[in-house]
Design a protein around this motif. Structure first.
Motif, PDB file in Angstrom:
ATOM      1  N   HIS A 106       0.820  -1.210   0.000  1.00  0.00           N
ATOM      2  CA  HIS A 106       0.000   0.000   0.000  1.00  0.00           C
ATOM      3  C   HIS A 106       0.853   1.259   0.000  1.00  0.00           C
ATOM      4  N   CYS A 108      -7.379   1.450  -5.025  1.00  0.00           N
ATOM      5  CA  CYS A 108      -6.967   0.221  -4.332  1.00  0.00           C
ATOM      6  C   CYS A 108      -8.063  -0.197  -3.347  1.00  0.00           C
ATOM      7  N   CYS A 137      -7.732  -0.742  -0.386  1.00  0.00           N
ATOM      8  CA  CYS A 137      -7.509  -0.145   0.943  1.00  0.00           C
ATOM      9  C   CYS A 137      -8.174   1.218   1.055  1.00  0.00           C
ATOM     10  N   CYS A 185      -1.661   2.280  -5.317  1.00  0.00           N
ATOM     11  CA  CYS A 185      -0.806   1.433  -4.479  1.00  0.00           C
ATOM     12  C   CYS A 185      -0.057   0.422  -5.349  1.00  0.00           C
TER      13      CYS A 185
HETATM   14 ZN   LIG Z   1      -3.750   0.165  -1.098  1.00  0.00          ZN
END
Ligand SMILES: [Zn+2]
Length: 409
Positions: free
Chosen positions: A249, A259, A261, A266
């Motif tokens: 990340h 991403c 996340c 990332c």
């Molecule tokens: Zn990420």
């Protein structure tokens, strides 16, 4: 671990006793059959201390007296001691994106049973209930009483708060703030330790795989996500909260894709399994000739690795591109940690040289020569079982020393 002398260190008596016990137990495990006198000599502990510890270990079933050894110097023949590998058992669990594996091992780490099943999507409570049920079932199949379970190690592909036993985020499982420890702890009544898959894989490779004997190792785990496990001076480094190593990340310049996340660009969005499959599909749709085109089923990373191994130009290029991106990110890691060995594991580690060659070239080119030239870069030796194996090895470590000293001492 070294024996502790209370007069010198002023160590707390209970902790000292537990440390000495684990030193004696470890020696019996490594050097059995062995006598009490030989233990006293090897550990420099006083004979009465050794006798008291051994009596305790025999009483607890961890050590057995197995007969008489040869006499030396005409005295009484010594009683030989042996480690009882079936005195206690540990469990290693790998909760993978596709499958969940439960492995039962004895106190020497030998596997005695396992169960494996598909991981239900987005239902952490079901996954953890299955794990508890499978642990009980695997013990039953192996003919071992569940009362002999000492510790459970669990690995999850995500950010783990190690102290709390909570998975903060596992985007590829769809998990956020999932308490992994409590449901297993209350079902199984033993200490449960939760780690990231890259961390357990690093421990497995350093103990039994390509990194045997290497104390400073970085493992780059490339599967559905990208994670890193760091061993420094032979110890797992996971930072104060447990999340150290989240290279996947870190933002790559020029990458813009969203991403899992919540951020964009990332490393994971350009160099994980799904990103590589998507790159192959895009190239094929744009008309690039490849042995991968015309396949009716959805492409997998295994298909791309197999095509690259057979010399398919597109597959070689795609794995090479991913390898270079990973190598770019890894060069920062190599400058920061300066490991002796960088291990590439996970589904894409299995792709071998088409990915690892360009990754290695990028590290050599971009890292400081003093760090980049001395780091060896190799594929994982243990393959797809290394995650659960690492969880077993960590559970063993904890059941032997950490658990007794920290939780009982
Ligand atoms: Zn990420």
């Amino acid at each position: 671990v070294s024996p502790v002398d209370s007069k010198k260190s002023g160590a707390d008596h209970a902790v000292m006793r537990e440390v000495n016990r684990s030193v004696v137990l470890d020696l019996i495990k490594q050097a059995s059959p062995i006598s009490r006198a030989a233990i006293a000599k090897a550990t420099t502990l006083a004979k009465p201390t050794v006798s008291a510890i051994v009596d305790d270990l025999v009483h607890d079933g961890l050590v057995r007296e197995i007969g008489m050894g040869p006499t030396t110097g005409g005295g009484r023949p010594p009683i030989l001691l042996d480690f009882n590998a079936r005195s206690q058992f540990v469990v290693g669990v790998h909760i993978g994106v596709r499958r969940t594996t439960v492995v039962v091992a004895d106190a020497r780490g030998a596997e005695v049973g396992r169960l494996d099943r598909a991981t239900p999507k987005r239902k952490p409570a079901d996954v953890l209930a299955n794990v508890a049920a499978d642990v009980a079932a695997a013990f039953k199949q192996a003919g071992v009483s569940l009362k002999r379970l000492a510790a459970v190690g669990v690995c999850v592909p995500g950010l783990i708060d190690f102290d709390a036993g909570i998975c903060l985020l596992a985007p590829n499982l769809g998990w956020r703030d999932v308490d992994v420890r409590s449901p297993l702890d209350s079902a199984l009544k033993v200490p449960v330790f939760v780690h990231n898959v890259a961390q357990t894989t690093a421990v497995a490779e350093a103990t039994e795989g390509v990194g045997r004997g290497v104390e400073n190792l970085v493992l780059l785990y490339v599967g559905s996500g990208v994670g890193v496990g760091i061993l420094s001076g032979g110890r797992l480094f996971h930072g104060p909260s447990g999340i150290a190593g989240e290279l996947g990340h870190c933002t790559m310049a020029g990458a813009t894709e969203r991403c899992n996340c919540g951020k964009s660009g990332c490393l994971e969005t350009v160099a994980n399994g799904p990103a590589i499959v998507a790159a192959a599909e895009r190239a094929i749709a744009a008309g690039t000739a490849s042995s991968l085109s015309g396949s009716r089923k959805k492409l997998t990373t295994e298909d791309i690795a197999a095509a690259a191994a057979a010399g398919d130009g597109l597959a070689v290029k795609i794995l090479g591109d991913a390898g270079r991106q990973l190598g770019f990110a890894a060069s920062w890691l190599v400058n920061i940690v300066s490991p002796e060995l960088l291990v590439v594991a996970g589904d894409l580690g299995a792709a071998g040289e088409p990915l690892i060659g360009p990754l290695r070239d990028a590290v050599r080119e971009l890292a400081l020569p003093q760090a980049g030239d001395r780091v060896e870069i190799k594929a994982s030796a243990l393959g797809p079982d290394s995650e659960a194996r690492g969880a077993v090895l960590l559970a063993l470590q904890y059941s032997e020393t950490y658990f007794r000293v920290v939780f009982q001492g």
